[in-house]
Design an enzyme around this catalytic site. Structure first.
Site, short mmCIF file in Angstrom:
data_model
loop_
_atom_site.label_atom_id
_atom_site.label_comp_id
_atom_site.label_asym_id
_atom_site.label_seq_id
_atom_site.Cartn_x
_atom_site.Cartn_y
_atom_site.Cartn_z
N SER A 131 -54.37 -29.70 3.50
CA SER A 131 -54.84 -30.86 2.29
C SER A 131 -54.87 -28.74 1.20
O SER A 131 -53.85 -29.02 0.55
CB SER A 131 -56.48 -30.69 2.36
OG SER A 131 -57.26 -31.84 1.40
N ASP A 267 -53.70 -33.89 -4.49
CA ASP A 267 -53.78 -32.50 -3.07
C ASP A 267 -52.51 -31.79 -2.48
O ASP A 267 -50.77 -33.24 -2.73
CB ASP A 267 -54.73 -32.58 -2.63
CG ASP A 267 -55.19 -34.00 -1.58
OD1 ASP A 267 -54.29 -34.61 -2.01
OD2 ASP A 267 -55.61 -32.68 -0.66
N ASP A 269 -52.05 -32.59 0.53
CA ASP A 269 -51.08 -33.79 1.50
C ASP A 269 -51.18 -34.71 0.79
O ASP A 269 -51.44 -35.96 1.50
CB ASP A 269 -51.27 -33.74 3.45
CG ASP A 269 -53.19 -33.62 2.78
OD1 ASP A 269 -53.98 -33.15 1.78
OD2 ASP A 269 -53.98 -34.28 3.62
N ASP A 271 -54.35 -36.94 -0.01
CA ASP A 271 -55.53 -38.13 0.24
C ASP A 271 -55.82 -37.37 -0.92
O ASP A 271 -57.79 -38.51 -0.84
CB ASP A 271 -55.76 -37.51 2.07
CG ASP A 271 -56.53 -35.96 2.39
OD1 ASP A 271 -55.68 -35.26 1.05
OD2 ASP A 271 -56.93 -36.30 2.84
#
Length: 500
Positions: A131, A267, A269, A271
């Site tokens: 992340s 960000d 990834d 999400d």
């Protein structure tokens, strides 16, 4: 799909089981976690890349499949753009094959895209991503056929005892399929009007986001003119809760130079969204969540204690439920609300990640549920809301109760040290004065749901908690002034450093 080798996955599984019967070698996940330092945080198992060896990643994957999804036939597997992710994917794929399950390899894609596909297909999913955490770290997120794993699932994985196969990775060929990303794209094309972004000039801060190409293409499909900005092949750990001063300056410069109506990013990834208005000012994630919930006409909002109190002050939601920080807690409370039939249920965090608990309908268009953090929905929802009201993005946040939040962190601050600090501050008002000073007035509210959240007579709020993902101390503040909120965070962290 993985290419066939000289043996089948079922053959490998039988060979592995036979070897275990003979040797009796076992792996205890508690020992793996203790020895490697790779542990579950607020979102997945995470650790230093140097500690996430093939054996460690193989063991976590095997424990997940054994303890949580033992009857699965297929597993969908994806990853972000960190250079360490492909090697971890190989270890995960080796484990999946050894369990006699088929691997659907989705390649590099947003975490919510992988999760949504898994829900549609009713199969488990594994996402290799760190992340937003620093470059030298990575992680693995696990999903059942119903969504993110729970804290009970995490405990079962951590306590698992698994057979040691002595084979933790292989150079199997992984060929990505397009279906997971196609299904995710269609979710938004069905819900948002065709061409609703015509006439908008939008900048996309691409950096190393795994969604950079997907987001650019989707915005263009809806009619926007897209300006690509800041693309890099080096991983950039964008934290949507603590946007760096450099990125704040870049936002203002880009908006002015390119005459943008909006500036968008995510960000690593994808999400968690990062949304900037026409001035290049990045909106806070909890403000983004509040506005997205309004766009959906949500009935019940679930959000952590760190989110702005403007959510309650806005007065448009029938129920507001507060939780600990972390999507597992938000999801658990959302499930409780859905069971209690509290109407359209959504959740969001101060990082902007948005979760949808029910199917929503708006203007005859259907949005399917996705109870995991998503960045694309709030991005499109805020753009659509601005177009419907014929106002710039800045006017959306200006329409809300004027409570301002800010946050930052002290890096390389051990969790044990954070816990000791919070225990000390919780003990007495004198301890608060000794560490934080006495310029806020008396404490009129003390919330220990997650860390320590203090509300003062001055209406200022200070919230300290150890990060669940890295050795960091996070500080959140809320006041009636944007500048005061930033200054309050700066001053608190400065005093904490001096006292430590």
């Amino acid at each position: 799909m993985i290419a066939d080798d000289e043996y089948t996955s079922s053959d490998l599984n039988l060979q592995t089981q036979h070897r275990m019967l003979i040797l009796g070698n076992k792996i205890y996940l508690e020992n793996i976690a203790k020895d490697s330092g790779v542990r579950f945080g607020t979102s997945g198992a995470r650790g230093l890349v140097s500690d996430m060896t093939d054996r460690v990643c193989w063991a976590y994957t095997t424990a997940f499949l054994q303890e949580v999804m033992p009857g699965a036939k297929r597993v969908v597997l994806g990853h972000d753009l960190r250079p360490s992710s492909p090697a971890i994917v190989q270890a995960c794929a080796t484990s999946i094959q050894a369990q006699g399950m088929d691997t659907i390899y989705a390649g590099a894609l947003p975490t919510p895209a992988l999760a949504f596909y898994a829900l549609q297909e009713q199969i488990p999913a594994i996402m290799v991503t760190g992340s937003h955490i620093p470059f030298d770290r990575n992680g693995i997120k696990f999903y059942t056929d119903e969504g993110e794993i729970s804290k009970d699932h995490e405990a079962a994985i951590t306590q698992a005892i698994i057979p040691d196969a002595d084979v933790y990775s292989s150079a199997m060929e992984l060929l990505p399929v397009a279906a997971p990303l196609d299904v995710y794209r269609e979710r938004y094309r069905k819900f948002f009007p065709e061409g609703f972004l015509r006439g908008m000039r939008i900048g996309v801060y691409e950096h190393s986001s795994v969604a950079r190409d997907f987001l650019t293409d989707l915005l263009r499909q809806f009619g926007a003119v897209v300006v690509s900005l800041g693309r890099t092949n080096s991983f950039v750990p964008i934290d949507t809760e603590a946007v760096s001063e450099e990125d704040q300056a870049l936002g203002r410069e880009w908006a002015k130079v390119h005459r943008l109506d909006a500036l968008l990013s995510t960000d690593g990834d994808a999400d968690r969204p990062l949304i900037g208005d026409e001035t290049g000012r990045w909106l806070r994630g909890d403000v983004v969540g509040l506005l997205c919930a309004q766009y959906l006409n949500a009935h019940t909002v679930v959000t952590p204690v760190s989110s702005t109190t403007a959510i309650e002050r806005r007065g448009v939601f029938a129920h507001v439920m507060r939780t600990k920080i972390g999507s597992p807690y938000v999801i658990s409370a959302m499930q409780t609300a859905i069971t209690a039939e509290k109407g359209g249920v959504v959740g969001f965090e101060a990082n902007g990640g948005f979760l949808v608990g029910n199917t929503f309908e708006r203007n005859g268009r259907i949005l399917e549920s996705l109870p995991t953090r998503d960045a694309v929905l709030p991005i499109l929802a805020l753009l659509a809301l601005a177009r419907e009201r014929s106002v710039p993005l800045s006017a959306l946040s200006a329409s809300l109760p004027q409570r301002f939040t800010a946050s930052d962190r002290i890096k390389e601050f051990p969790t044990e040290r954070s816990q000791a600090l919070i225990a000390n501050l919780s003990s007495s008002h004198q301890a608060i004065i000794a560490v934080l000073g006495n310029s806020y007035g008396n404490v009129v509210g003390q919330d220990e749901t997650d860390g320590l959240r203090l509300t003062f007579a001055s209406s200022q709020i200070i919230h300290l908690r150890p990060s669940g993902n890295a050795p960091e101390l996070r500080c959140y503040a809320e006041t009636d002034s944007e500048e005061q909120a930033r200054e309050l965070v700066r001053m608190v962290l400065e005093r904490v450093r001096a006292a430590s």
